[in-house]
Design a protein around this motif. Structure first.
Motif, PDB file in Angstrom:
ATOM      1  N   GLU A  30       0.817  -1.213   0.000  1.00 12.89           N
ATOM      2  CA  GLU A  30       0.000   0.000   0.000  1.00 12.89           C
ATOM      3  C   GLU A  30       0.852   1.265   0.000  1.00 12.89           C
ATOM      4  O   GLU A  30       0.455   2.281  -0.556  1.00 12.89           O
ATOM      5  N   ASP A  31       2.016   1.204   0.660  1.00 10.18           N
ATOM      6  CA  ASP A  31       2.888   2.383   0.754  1.00 10.18           C
ATOM      7  C   ASP A  31       4.320   1.909   0.984  1.00 10.18           C
ATOM      8  O   ASP A  31       4.626   1.341   2.032  1.00 10.18           O
ATOM      9  N   ASP A  32       5.177   2.145   0.013  1.00  9.58           N
ATOM     10  CA  ASP A  32       6.579   1.697   0.136  1.00  9.58           C
ATOM     11  C   ASP A  32       7.459   2.720   0.853  1.00  9.58           C
ATOM     12  O   ASP A  32       8.654   2.510   1.025  1.00  9.58           O
ATOM     13  N   HIS A  33       6.875   3.842   1.261  1.00  9.09           N
ATOM     14  CA  HIS A  33       7.576   4.868   2.031  1.00  9.09           C
ATOM     15  C   HIS A  33       8.851   5.354   1.345  1.00  9.09           C
ATOM     16  O   HIS A  33       9.837   5.693   2.007  1.00  9.09           O
ATOM     17  N   GLY A  34       8.837   5.351   0.015  1.00 10.93           N
ATOM     18  CA  GLY A  34       9.993   5.825  -0.735  1.00 10.93           C
ATOM     19  C   GLY A  34      11.100   4.804  -0.907  1.00 10.93           C
ATOM     20  O   GLY A  34      12.207   5.144  -1.307  1.00 10.93           O
ATOM     21  N   PHE A  35      10.797   3.538  -0.634  1.00 15.39           N
ATOM     22  CA  PHE A  35      11.758   2.444  -0.790  1.00 15.39           C
ATOM     23  C   PHE A  35      11.157   1.404  -1.737  1.00 15.39           C
ATOM     24  O   PHE A  35      10.832   0.287  -1.323  1.00 15.39           O
ATOM     25  N   PRO A  36      10.995   1.742  -3.008  1.00  9.02           N
ATOM     26  CA  PRO A  36      10.281   0.870  -3.942  1.00  9.02           C
ATOM     27  C   PRO A  36      11.010  -0.439  -4.238  1.00  9.02           C
ATOM     28  O   PRO A  36      12.242  -0.517  -4.172  1.00  9.02           O
ATOM     29  N   GLY A  37      10.193  -1.451  -4.540  1.00  7.37           N
ATOM     30  CA  GLY A  37      10.716  -2.713  -5.044  1.00  7.37           C
ATOM     31  C   GLY A  37      11.456  -3.567  -4.044  1.00  7.37           C
ATOM     32  O   GLY A  37      12.257  -4.416  -4.434  1.00  7.37           O
ATOM     33  N   ARG A  38      11.200  -3.392  -2.764  1.00  6.29           N
ATOM     34  CA  ARG A  38      11.921  -4.171  -1.755  1.00  6.29           C
ATOM     35  C   ARG A  38      10.959  -4.968  -0.900  1.00  6.29           C
ATOM     36  O   ARG A  38       9.821  -4.576  -0.679  1.00  6.29           O
ATOM     37  N   THR A  39      11.446  -6.071  -0.387  1.00  5.04           N
ATOM     38  CA  THR A  39      10.680  -6.852   0.580  1.00  5.04           C
ATOM     39  C   THR A  39      10.951  -6.291   1.968  1.00  5.04           C
ATOM     40  O   THR A  39      11.890  -5.505   2.173  1.00  5.04           O
ATOM     41  N   VAL A  40      10.168  -6.722   2.927  1.00  8.42           N
ATOM     42  CA  VAL A  40      10.384  -6.299   4.311  1.00  8.42           C
ATOM     43  C   VAL A  40      11.779  -6.718   4.774  1.00  8.42           C
ATOM     44  O   VAL A  40      12.497  -5.942   5.410  1.00  8.42           O
ATOM     45  N   GLU A  41      12.171  -7.933   4.438  1.00  9.40           N
ATOM     46  CA  GLU A  41      13.499  -8.419   4.843  1.00  9.40           C
ATOM     47  C   GLU A  41      14.603  -7.548   4.247  1.00  9.40           C
ATOM     48  O   GLU A  41      15.580  -7.227   4.925  1.00  9.40           O
ATOM     49  N   GLU A  42      14.451  -7.170   2.987  1.00  6.66           N
ATOM     50  CA  GLU A  42      15.449  -6.305   2.347  1.00  6.66           C
ATOM     51  C   GLU A  42      15.490  -4.931   3.005  1.00  6.66           C
ATOM     52  O   GLU A  42      16.577  -4.363   3.209  1.00  6.66           O
ATOM     53  N   LEU A  43      14.331  -4.400   3.355  1.00  5.25           N
ATOM     54  CA  LEU A  43      14.293  -3.102   4.017  1.00  5.25           C
ATOM     55  C   LEU A  43      15.081  -3.128   5.324  1.00  5.25           C
ATOM     56  O   LEU A  43      15.858  -2.220   5.606  1.00  5.25           O
ATOM     57  N   TRP A  44      14.877  -4.183   6.095  1.00  5.26           N
ATOM     58  CA  TRP A  44      15.531  -4.236   7.410  1.00  5.26           C
ATOM     59  C   TRP A  44      17.030  -4.511   7.318  1.00  5.26           C
ATOM     60  O   TRP A  44      17.741  -4.418   8.315  1.00  5.26           O
ATOM     61  N   ARG A  45      17.540  -4.811   6.143  1.00  2.02           N
ATOM     62  CA  ARG A  45      18.994  -4.915   5.945  1.00  2.02           C
ATOM     63  C   ARG A  45      19.594  -3.598   5.440  1.00  2.02           C
ATOM     64  O   ARG A  45      20.810  -3.490   5.306  1.00  2.02           O
ATOM     65  N   ASP A  46      18.751  -2.611   5.187  1.00  5.68           N
ATOM     66  CA  ASP A  46      19.183  -1.340   4.618  1.00  5.68           C
ATOM     67  C   ASP A  46      19.352  -0.288   5.725  1.00  5.68           C
ATOM     68  O   ASP A  46      18.379   0.062   6.403  1.00  5.68           O
ATOM     69  N   PRO A  47      20.565   0.246   5.915  1.00  5.29           N
ATOM     70  CA  PRO A  47      20.778   1.280   6.939  1.00  5.29           C
ATOM     71  C   PRO A  47      19.895   2.518   6.734  1.00  5.29           C
ATOM     72  O   PRO A  47      19.523   3.175   7.710  1.00  5.29           O
ATOM     73  N   ASP A  48      19.552   2.828   5.497  1.00 10.22           N
ATOM     74  CA  ASP A  48      18.667   3.968   5.248  1.00 10.22           C
ATOM     75  C   ASP A  48      17.263   3.721   5.802  1.00 10.22           C
ATOM     76  O   ASP A  48      16.606   4.652   6.285  1.00 10.22           O
ATOM     77  N   TRP A  49      16.794   2.473   5.744  1.00 12.52           N
ATOM     78  CA  TRP A  49      15.493   2.120   6.322  1.00 12.52           C
ATOM     79  C   TRP A  49      15.558   2.265   7.843  1.00 12.52           C
ATOM     80  O   TRP A  49      14.638   2.798   8.457  1.00 12.52           O
ATOM     81  N   HIS A  50      16.647   1.810   8.448  1.00  8.88           N
ATOM     82  CA  HIS A  50      16.806   1.958   9.898  1.00  8.88           C
ATOM     83  C   HIS A  50      16.688   3.432  10.288  1.00  8.88           C
ATOM     84  O   HIS A  50      15.971   3.774  11.241  1.00  8.88           O
ATOM     85  N   GLU A  51      17.382   4.279   9.568  1.00  7.65           N
ATOM     86  CA  GLU A  51      17.343   5.719   9.839  1.00  7.65           C
ATOM     87  C   GLU A  51      15.910   6.238   9.695  1.00  7.65           C
ATOM     88  O   GLU A  51      15.436   7.015  10.530  1.00  7.65           O
ATOM     89  N   TYR A  52      15.225   5.801   8.648  1.00 10.02           N
ATOM     90  CA  TYR A  52      13.847   6.235   8.402  1.00 10.02           C
ATOM     91  C   TYR A  52      12.932   5.818   9.553  1.00 10.02           C
ATOM     92  O   TYR A  52      12.172   6.625  10.086  1.00 10.02           O
ATOM     93  N   VAL A  53      13.019   4.566   9.945  1.00  8.50           N
ATOM     94  CA  VAL A  53      12.139   4.050  10.992  1.00  8.50           C
ATOM     95  C   VAL A  53      12.474   4.657  12.351  1.00  8.50           C
ATOM     96  O   VAL A  53      11.582   5.043  13.107  1.00  8.50           O
ATOM     97  N   PHE A  54      13.747   4.765  12.668  1.00 10.22           N
ATOM     98  CA  PHE A  54      14.126   5.214  14.005  1.00 10.22           C
ATOM     99  C   PHE A  54      14.110   6.725  14.187  1.00 10.22           C
ATOM    100  O   PHE A  54      14.309   7.219  15.299  1.00 10.22           O
ATOM    101  N   THR A  55      13.858   7.473  13.128  1.00  8.79           N
ATOM    102  CA  THR A  55      13.731   8.924  13.257  1.00  8.79           C
ATOM    103  C   THR A  55      12.332   9.408  12.918  1.00  8.79           C
ATOM    104  O   THR A  55      12.105  10.606  12.826  1.00  8.79           O
TER     105      THR A  55
END
Length: 140
Positions: A30-55
């Motif tokens: 429904e919403d990739d939050h600006g991180f298109p084409g990735r699975t949840v597992e791939e997102l959680w391996r991405d330091p940019d996703w960590h920054e996005y979630v934790f800020t």
């Protein structure tokens, strides 16, 4: 800043971890939050996703990387199911309906967890498991 509280419901599956992953994938579609084409597992391996979630976070089930056991005391960014005792504290029959869950959260009989954490429980309709209720607090 303090974290923002959020709630979400997702489809029921007997395997709560599988239901959680399904709810995450549905949310991500429904919403990739600006991180298109990735699975949840791939997102959680991405330091940019960590920054996005934790800020700021998504205020959804995407803010937790995985589900832990109901009796696990880790306070990291995890989704944790309630124990039977925790459920019966606000739903004495142990089979809360969606309306019971909403009322318990609204009244404070059921607390929101600490920042970066999520909780979940099975919600029933006509005595049968129907949905999973998820709730949590963002990290920011």
């Amino acid at each position: 800043m303090g974290g923002d509280c959020w709630t979400h419901t997702g489809p029921y599956e007997p395997d709560l971890a599988a239901a959680f992953r399904r709810a995450q994938e549905e949310q991500l579609s429904e919403d990739d939050h600006g991180f298109p084409g990735r699975t949840v597992e791939e997102l959680w391996r991405d330091p940019d996703w960590h920054e996005y979630v934790f800020t700021g976070g998504t205020a959804t089930v995407l803010d937790q990387p995985e589900m832990i056991d109901a009796t696990d005391s880790d306070d990291g960014p995890f989704m944790r199911p309630l124990t039977d005792e925790e459920i019966r504290a606000w739903a004495p029959d142990g089979r809360p309906a969606h309306a019971d869950w909403d009322a318990a959260l609204d009244s404070g009989r059921l607390d929101f967890p600490s920042r970066s954490q999520g909780r979940c429980t099975v919600l029933y309709a006509d005595g049968e498991p129907a949905l999973i209720g998820y709730w949590g607090v963002t990290s920011d």
